[in-house]
Design a protein around this motif. Structure first.
Motif, PDB file in Angstrom:
ATOM      1  N   GLY C  21      86.023  44.568 -26.371  1.00  0.00           N
ATOM      2  CA  GLY C  21      86.348  46.176 -26.229  1.00  0.00           C
ATOM      3  C   GLY C  21      87.228  46.307 -27.334  1.00  0.00           C
ATOM      4  N   ASP C  22      87.774  47.539 -27.056  1.00  0.00           N
ATOM      5  CA  ASP C  22      88.642  48.090 -28.186  1.00  0.00           C
ATOM      6  C   ASP C  22      89.891  47.331 -28.227  1.00  0.00           C
ATOM      7  N   SER C  24      92.368  47.777 -30.267  1.00  0.00           N
ATOM      8  CA  SER C  24      93.755  48.391 -30.350  1.00  0.00           C
ATOM      9  C   SER C  24      94.409  48.713 -29.078  1.00  0.00           C
ATOM     10  N   PHE C  42      92.049  51.896 -18.494  1.00  0.00           N
ATOM     11  CA  PHE C  42      90.991  52.928 -18.315  1.00  0.00           C
ATOM     12  C   PHE C  42      90.840  53.845 -19.291  1.00  0.00           C
ATOM     13  N   MET C  43      91.811  54.087 -19.943  1.00  0.00           N
ATOM     14  CA  MET C  43      91.620  55.077 -20.994  1.00  0.00           C
ATOM     15  C   MET C  43      90.970  54.638 -22.716  1.00  0.00           C
ATOM     16  N   ARG C  44      90.198  55.404 -23.098  1.00  0.00           N
ATOM     17  CA  ARG C  44      89.587  54.696 -24.338  1.00  0.00           C
ATOM     18  C   ARG C  44      89.623  55.847 -25.332  1.00  0.00           C
ATOM     19  N   GLU C  45      89.904  55.388 -26.600  1.00  0.00           N
ATOM     20  CA  GLU C  45      89.540  56.347 -27.689  1.00  0.00           C
ATOM     21  C   GLU C  45      88.059  56.767 -28.022  1.00  0.00           C
ATOM     22  N   ASN C  46      87.450  55.709 -28.001  1.00  0.00           N
ATOM     23  CA  ASN C  46      86.025  55.954 -28.171  1.00  0.00           C
ATOM     24  C   ASN C  46      85.681  56.191 -29.539  1.00  0.00           C
ATOM     25  N   ILE C  47      86.121  55.355 -30.465  1.00  0.00           N
ATOM     26  CA  ILE C  47      85.901  56.012 -31.736  1.00  0.00           C
ATOM     27  C   ILE C  47      84.458  55.891 -32.245  1.00  0.00           C
ATOM     28  N   ARG C  48      83.887  56.965 -32.777  1.00  0.00           N
ATOM     29  CA  ARG C  48      82.542  56.969 -33.405  1.00  0.00           C
ATOM     30  C   ARG C  48      83.189  56.816 -35.182  1.00  0.00           C
ATOM     31  N   GLN C  51      86.127  50.991 -36.079  1.00  0.00           N
ATOM     32  CA  GLN C  51      87.081  50.766 -35.100  1.00  0.00           C
ATOM     33  C   GLN C  51      87.308  49.169 -34.944  1.00  0.00           C
ATOM     34  N   ARG C  69      84.238  47.170 -37.123  1.00  0.00           N
ATOM     35  CA  ARG C  69      82.979  47.644 -37.194  1.00  0.00           C
ATOM     36  C   ARG C  69      82.992  49.017 -37.026  1.00  0.00           C
ATOM     37  N   THR C  71      81.068  52.007 -35.545  1.00  0.00           N
ATOM     38  CA  THR C  71      80.021  52.211 -34.310  1.00  0.00           C
ATOM     39  C   THR C  71      78.944  52.945 -34.457  1.00  0.00           C
ATOM     40  N   LEU C  72      78.970  53.683 -35.773  1.00  0.00           N
ATOM     41  CA  LEU C  72      77.770  54.566 -35.959  1.00  0.00           C
ATOM     42  C   LEU C  72      76.688  53.574 -36.563  1.00  0.00           C
TER      43      LEU C  72
END
Lengths: 1006, 421, 94
Positions: C21-22, C24, C42-48, C51, C69, C71-72
């Motif tokens: 997972g993330d 960071s 629970f909380m994620r930045e969910n970088i596009r 990351q 990597r 993510t796009l």
């Protein structure tokens, strides 16, 4: 149409005649034929029927873009529907059938639907079939579902077999420096050049021989092919024919499908030869020499059998030695068809050449000297009953055609221009760009080591294609072997070869032409001939606002057929552009998705099917259990003994006996599948103290402790026992189900969150085989196998003790006195190689006490009696308090999950909590999976549920575990309902303590 | 605007299809709307429709960066079912199913909802009992549900692998009212119906920033200019986090993952129901489209991704699952595979909720389940936006449920988005 | 197929690894208040885009890695061991 086989010419082997069957008729072809060329040689025209209108379909191409000649090959379990006849190599006794037609493709009752074609415009089915006609009265889906039955039967193309596919398939893997896709001249030149420089090269070609377009050429083209073939053979490149690169994925990975036996007769197959191989190739660089496909032009009845691409006509003539027609019209808008006309004329056909352009000049004119050539002339409407018989022409300029005379023709060859095959590069998420000069989409430069060469890059001339292959290969060599002592100077050009206009290989520019529209003429012009998408459908889509490419495609189904839009997409785009008053690039292109050509699901699965699907894990005692009468049950990827039935016993009788025996004397159970982790290091204690909810800091050496670990979110993750072997050395067991998960989590904690802890983890699940020895006679049983039985006397080895012992024969074992059954019990582990020896000894000893072997079902009965939880209860939504184990959560320390288990919802007193369940009527049974309800409210989501049920030999009736809001306290004696409407219905039950047997634990501790 | 019916199809057949107008307008964005929904997928379009239909709102826009229905609306495997059991989910998905049953009539657009039965196989007594709990919950909440014995299953679907399956099938849990629908038609149907109620659907209009006025959203900046909104709703699936951050709101319990889907060449009827199974770490679902293609899918690609394209390991994995359960599929050819970006939440359940900003509303976190949910998603989201308070059914579909510790995880997989497939 | 250059095993298919997972996310102390844990779990930045993320070489060396990597595009810019001391040791060696 009257096609015939020529006495000479072509690449077929006339010394090897092949007889095959088409719709029951026996026909003759030759080695080297495709099914299409053989059928054409036999003058068979109507080979299929279209999807919607069931219009007759013949051969339209000589390759992967085929949209008409779709047939079914073979029968029985090997029946293969939707095979493109143009790709199917002929083999002796091949059986092919027409499809999507009744009684056959030549006379198809379904063609009646064509009479109603005017009502079946694009998307008409979204507008009706909802309710009762004419105004769609009614409610619900009932009427639609009746219509749907009929629609489903009419739709589809071929019929798949319902029998298991009898063939085997393989997976294979490869790595290379350069993957060259396409074995035409550009690909051959590129592969040979790269391989000569010492690069590891794989060249794949979907055809069964190399050469691409030159296979259909005579003269110079054929000579160039021979020369390249010998260079290639000497270069060391690995060549794979009958292999399609169907998809390009991340990091230079390509998926290939190699067709190993599809061209061989059934009797030639051995059961060991795979039908196909799915290759995963990882290449440092990929060169796409995928060629180009010729386009059609939309004009009236352009779908009739007898109309094919110009290149196909030349291929049937020059490659397969078939004269595809006698009175041939060649219609073109570019130079490429001129040689086709010339070749056909020379082979004896009577040829008329139509060119949409007003005038051309140069060598192309010389090629067609003596052929009737009509400039500014196009086909307007094909005539003929089933197959082509004549053609009405139109003349003028694009957008301004006027109807002309009608000519007799039995074959019409069309060239509407060429589309480079940019499918694979599109898989990388790039959008092809429109080249107006060449009237085609070409690939843009991409930020990955992938280049287009040859016709795939929009280069039409054979010599220029070869050159593009050479140059691309040299650039790749420079990239991959920068120190190599190549004679050529380092290329300063970008790796992607540019294709300046003068190089594209045509003397005269193409005249873009997609549709022949004549004012006042109502023509049925097909864009996607397989799905019966017409030019009017495209315009209707525009009229209704489905103007984006994706909407157009989805609304009309353009390009969604088995040819993937190779024939019609560009025409569709051009028509939409015209309707919108835009240029083609403004309309854009659809995304080509893999696979390039359809790939059998069998090849993708390889051998990983049946017993090889998610390979079975066997414990070291697997065979031993089977030899001793075990019936096995799946437990995750494992199989574990379910029960050991004696002669005549049912499963219920068997497990009741086994459970009772454990309570009375002794039973043995294979527990090898439990996860086992060696936890070692100075901070091992600290790690355990952080991950388990209960204290581990003071666990003495030589003791085991039951522990529960939570997830970060405070819900229960797993439970098990951990044994302290020394100051710094622990042996952890986990549940079978969560063994991998726990190991990964601990590794993650140590490597990412708590790197300061000095601990090493080793999964030793495979290294130790284990047996639970349970029951009042367990100590005697184990002792009988030991050199020094005193070591496990009650005094020396109390409850939760851990020690190393030696079994007879010097077998080292590690044991703990722990119990899942609630009886006095031991778990004994030996190195896996000794598993059977341990079991032999234990079993021999146990039998002396009338002991038994027991399986999962008895294990379940014993643990339910005790109220011990397993995965049925710990389903990921249960807190430690819900499971009745709240006292195991230390209030004095922090541990994984301790923060989030304090969230308000987890602390509510009315949460469902673990309860024991008795049927009110003790003779009654009930089921796990039932919902527990208050007797006066058997509805809604209930007040709890039943997780596990067993017959309890100890209590003499059925009992269960479950969860109930607020737990069992205060509910004693009340009647509740175990509601099981999907099976048994309602059963009256009462709630009791989950510890239904020996609640004080006397039996296991004593 | 012509009403769709057999009659108008007939009439237009006679008159060269001239009578069909645009299915929806192509309006220029106005300066301001009462409600702006971002995202013209199924959820956004359905929301706009129900805002207009159920709540009588007149001045609504749906803005879409690409083409309506161009995201997951057209990338899913079209399964519609309501076999959910957690509180809230149960009522929500059942409401969705009831809306599905009348949707073609409601929208005057044939969404081809085919209630052909959803058959969920099980392979062990434990899995059977877990299914029984779920399907009992359905029955007790007035949703028809059945457990089939192996014999009954063999009769209904004779060509499953009953002979050599690695995990022998022992029965199935069945919801007969469940099935499939034509995914594009749902988007188009909602778009057309919303448009007829005056909703402006503005395509090719990408939101580039969100303007705030304290705890209020004031406007969105788009590629087609500034649009003011009295109320703003996000329904953008995999792109939710980006918009959320544009609104200055930080993190969400969502990760974007990609899910592949597959379709075979068209075939004459081969499978009449939806069949799904999950065992041994595998997960697989398949049905046959009305056109004849076998439509199927499996697991996520297992790593976070915004790329709408998949990789080979899952292609292979899904093919293995397919042939392990339907051995005749070995010779069937895969025609296309593609992928979509799933807004995976931390418990596999969605969010339809208010946000820290007074007039911003969130619809997201659909995991694998967005298609089947879309009618109810729009219905409840519209209700939330119109009334500014969550309906009882969705009171736990808020982002703050993780603070409270609410557990509505249908799988019990824990707070790892990739495990909620 | 994403290819991940494992510092211990070399370049391998991503199917040998499992995604974590993330990277960071900083997990709070075990005794930190639930609010901090809530944010981490629970909380994620969910970088596009690019990351930091963790991968576990499950079918290889069993090491947890931090991968930079996109993510796009799936492009990987860097891979290092997640364990800081091991990462440092590798760096010192190089």
């Amino acid at each position: 149409m009257s096609a015939k086989r020529l006495a000479q010419g072509g690449r077929i082997d006339r010394s090897q005649p092949i007889s095959f069957k088409w719709d029951g008729m026996t026909l003759q072809g030759f080695q080297g034929d495709t099914l299409a060329s053989a059928l054409l040689a036999n003058n068979e025209h109507v080979l299929g029927r279209s999807f919607k209108y069931h219009r007759p379909r013949g051969i339209m191409s000589a390759g992967v873009e085929e949209s008409g000649a779709l047939v079914t090959i073979g029968s029985g379990a090997r029946r293969d529907p939707n095979v493109k006849a143009t790709l199917q190599e002929l083999y002796p006794d091949l059986e092919a059938f027409g499809q999507n037609a009744w009684p056959n493709v030549r006379r198809d009752v379904g063609a009646l639907s064509g009479l109603f074609g005017r009502f079946f415009a694009a998307g008409f089915y979204y507008k009706t079939f909802m309710g009762l006609p004419p105004f769609e009265w009614g409610k619900g889906t009932g009427l639609w579902m009746q219509y749907e039955k009929i629609i489903r039967k009419a739709a589809g193309m071929g019929t798949a077999s319902r029998e298991p596919d009898p063939d085997v398939y393989d997976h294979a893997h490869a790595f290379c420096d350069v993957l060259v896709v396409g074995g035409g001249v550009a690909g051959m030149a590129a592969a040979a050049t790269a391989a000569q420089a010492g690069l590891d090269v794989i060249l794949v070609e979907q055809d069964h021989e190399l050469g691409g377009d030159t296979l259909s050429q005579t003269g110079a083209g054929a000579a160039q092919r021979s020369e390249l073939l010998s260079t290639l053979a000497a270069s060391g490149a690995k060549v794979m024919c009958r292999t399609t690169a169907f998809g390009l994925y991340d990091y230079g990975t390509a998926g290939l499908l190699e067709r190993v036996t599809d061209h061989l007769p059934l009797q030639a197959l051995s059961s060991h030869t795979p039908r196909q191989r799915f290759w995963t190739v990882r290449a440092q660089h990929t060169l796409l020499a995928t060629g180009a496909l010729e386009r059609h032009i939309a004009f009236g009845n352009n779908d009739k059998p007898g109309i094919m691409t110009a290149a196909a006509g030349r291929s049937y003539l020059n490659r397969y030695g078939v004269l595809p027609g006698e009175k041939v019209v060649v219609a073109t808008n570019n130079d490429s068809a001129y040689q086709v006309a010339a070749d056909l004329q020379q082979a004896g056909a009577e040829v008329t050449l139509l060119d949409a352009r007003a005038a051309v000049s140069g060598a192309v004119c010389d090629a067609v000297a003596g052929i009737e050539t009509r400039m500014g002339c196009v086909p307007m409407q094909a005539k003929g009953q089933h197959a082509l018989q004549g053609l009405q022409l139109a003349s003028g300029t694009p957008g301004n055609w006027t109807a002309g005379d009608t000519t007799i023709a039995d074959l019409l060859l069309v060239s509407g221009g060429w589309s480079p095959v940019v499918n694979l590069i599109s898989h990388r998420g790039v959008r092809p760009v429109w080249n107006a000069e060449l009237a085609c989409f070409v690939a843009p430069a991409v930020n990955e080591p992938v280049d287009m060469v040859g016709a795939a890059a929009g280069i039409w001339d054979t010599a220029a294609c070869i050159d593009s292959g050479l140059r691309a290969a040299e650039a790749v060599i420079q990239r991959l072997r920068p120190t190599s002592t190549q004679q050529s100077a380092p290329s300063t050009e970008p790796v992607t070869p540019q294709s300046p206009a003068h190089e594209h290989g045509w003397e005269n520019p193409i005249l873009p032409l997609y549709e022949v529209k004549v004012a006042g003429k109502k023509l049925k012009c097909f864009v996607d001939p397989q799905h019966d998408v017409t030019t009017d459908d495209i315009r209707l889509a525009h009229q209704e606002g489905f103007v984006s490419v994706e909407h157009l495609k989805r609304y009309t189904t353009l390009g969604m057929a088995t040819d993937g839009g190779k024939m019609g997409n560009i025409i569709g785009l051009a028509l939409m552009a015209e309707a919108l008053g835009k240029d083609i690039p403004e309309v854009g292109t659809t995304t080509f998705r893999p696979p390039y050509t359809p790939v059998s699901i069998g090849a993708l699965k390889g051998r990983n099917v049946d017993e090889h699907f998610r390979c079975l894990r066997r414990t070291a005692l697997h065979e031993w259990n089977l030899r001793h009468g075990a019936t096995m049950a799946p437990a995750g990827l494992w199989e574990r003994p379910w029960y050991f039935a004696r002669a005549g016993e049912t499963i219920k009788e068997a497990y009741e006996r086994e459970a009772a025996t454990v309570r009375q004397t002794v039973g043995l159970c294979d527990v090898t599948s439990l996860g086992k982790i060696a936890i070692q290091g100075p901070d091992a204690t600290e790690l355990l103290n952080r991950v388990y909810t209960n204290p581990f800091a003071k666990l003495p050496i030589g003791k085991a402790r039951y522990g529960i670990m939570l997830r970060d979110d405070g819900f229960v993750m797993d439970d098990g026992t951990t044994w302290r072997l020394s100051e710094t050395d622990y042996f952890m067991t986990t549940t079978t189900a969560h063994a991998a998960k726990v190991m990964v989590f601990l590794e993650e904690l140590l490597q990412t969150r708590w790197p300061e802890l000095k601990v090493t983890l080793t999964s030793v699940s495979e290294q130790w085989a284990g047996c639970a020895v349970a029951g009042p006679k367990s100590r005697e049983t184990l002792a009988a196998c030991m050199a020094d039985p005193e070591q496990i006397s009650d005094a020396n080895f109390p409850f939760m003790g851990v020690r190393d012992i030696t079994l007879h024969g010097g077998i080292p074992a590690r044991i703990a006195r722990i119990s899942f059954s609630g009886e006095r019990a031991f778990e004994a582990y030996v190195p896996s190689d000794y598993a059977e020896q341990m079991m032999d000894q234990l079993w021999q000893a146990a039998q002396r006490f009338d002991g038994c072997l027991y399986g999962l079902e008895a294990l379940g009965a014993l643990r339910i009696e005790k109220g011990h939880v397993t995965g049925a209860e710990l389903d990921g939504r249960v807190s430690i308090d819900d499971a009745g184990l709240g006292m195991m959560a230390s209030p004095k320390k922090a541990f994984i999950g301790s923060a989030l288990r304090q969230r308000p919802e987890l602390l509510r007193a009315d949460r469902p909590q673990l309860v024991g369940i008795f049927p009110k009527n003790r003779a009654e049974t009930f089921n796990a999976g039932s919902i527990l309800c208050h007797a006066d409210k058997i509805e809604g989501l209930g007040a709890g549920w039943v997780t596990a049920v067993t017959y309890s030999p100890a209590l003499g009736h059925w009992i269960g575990l479950g969860f109930f809001e607020g737990g069992h306290q205060g509910q004693e004696g009340k009647t509740f309902i175990s509601a099981d409407p999907v099976r048994k219905g309602n059963v009256e039950v009462e709630l009791v303590s989950p510890h239904m047997y020996d609640a004080s634990g006397e039996r296991m501790r004593g | 605007m012509a009403r769709y019916s057999a009659w108008t199809v007939f009439k237009n057949g006679l008159t060269g299809q001239k009578g069909w107008g645009r299915a929806w307008r192509d309006p220029e964005p106005k300066k301001a709307y009462d409600v702006v929904i971002v995202g013209a997928g199924l959820h956004g379009l359905a929301t706009a429709y129900y805002l207009a239909k159920n709540h009588g709102l007149k001045n609504i826009a749906v803005v879409e960066k690409g083409w309506l229905g161009g995201g997951n609306a057209g990338r899913n495997t079209t399964i519609v079912r309501s076999n959910y059991m957690m509180p809230g989910n149960r009522q929500f998905y059942e409401h969705a199913l009831k809306l599905w049953e009348e949707l073609s009539h409601e929208l005057n657009y044939n969404v081809m909802f085919s209630q052909r039965a959803h058959i969920s196989l099980f392979h062990s007594p434990g899995a059977r009992d877990a299914a029984a709990r779920r399907y009992n919950s359905m029955r007790l909440t007035d949703t028809p549900a059945e457990l089939w014995s192996l014999e009954q299953l063999k009769k209904e679907v004779p060509h499953l692998n009953y002979h050599s399956a690695r995990f022998p099938i022992i029965g199935a849990a069945v919801q007969k009212r469940a099935g499939t629908a034509r995914h594009d038609a749902v988007a188009w149907g909602y778009a057309r119906a919303a448009d007829q109620l005056g909703v402006d659907i503005i395509q090719n209009c990408e939101v580039t920033s969100v303007s705030r006025d304290g705890s209020q959203v004031s406007a969105i900046e788009t590629s087609r200019g500034t649009i003011q909104a009295k109320k703003l709703g996000f329904a953008v699936a995999g792109n939710t986090s980006r918009l959320w951050q544009m609104a200055g709101l930080g993190r969400l319990p969502i990760e974007s993952h990609k899910l592949q889907a597959f379709v075979s060449e068209p075939l004459k009827p081969l499978l009449d129901q939806v069949v799904v199974f999950g065992v041994g770490g595998a997960h697989f679902y398949i049905s046959q489209s009305d056109k004849g293609g076998m439509v199927f899918g499996g697991d996520l690609d297992w790593y976070k991704s915004y790329a709408q394209r998949g990789n080979l390991p899952i292609v292979q994995d899904t093919a293995e699952a397919a042939t392990s359960i339907l051995p005749c599929l070995g010779r069937v050819r895969l025609l296309r595979h593609w992928s979509g970006i799933m807004d995976m939440s931390m418990d596999g359940s969605p969010f339809i909720c208010k946000t820290p900003l007074d007039n911003l509303y969130l619809n997201a976190g659909w995991n694998y389940g967005g298609f089947k949910a879309s009618p109810a998603s729009g219905w409840y989201f519209a209700d939330l936006i119109a009334n500014d308070r969550p309906h009882e059914v969705i009171q736990n579909m808020d982002v703050k449920r993780f603070e409270r510790g609410v557990m509505i995880d249908e799988r019990g997989a824990g707070p790892d988005p990739k495990l909620h497939g | 197929m994403i290819r991940i250059n494992c510092p211990f095993c070399g370049e391998r298919d991503h199917s040998e690894f499992s995604y974590g997972g993330d990277a960071s996310i900083e997990y709070p102390a075990l005794d930190a208040p639930p609010e901090q844990w809530h944010d981490a779990v629970f909380m994620r930045e969910n970088i596009r885009g690019m990351q930091s993320e963790t991968w576990h070489h499950a079918s290889g060396c069993r090491m947890w890695l931090v991968v930079e990597r996109d993510t796009l595009t799936h492009e990987i810019q860097a891979v290092r061991p997640a364990h800081p001391a091991i990462a440092q040791a590798l760096e010192d060696e190089a």
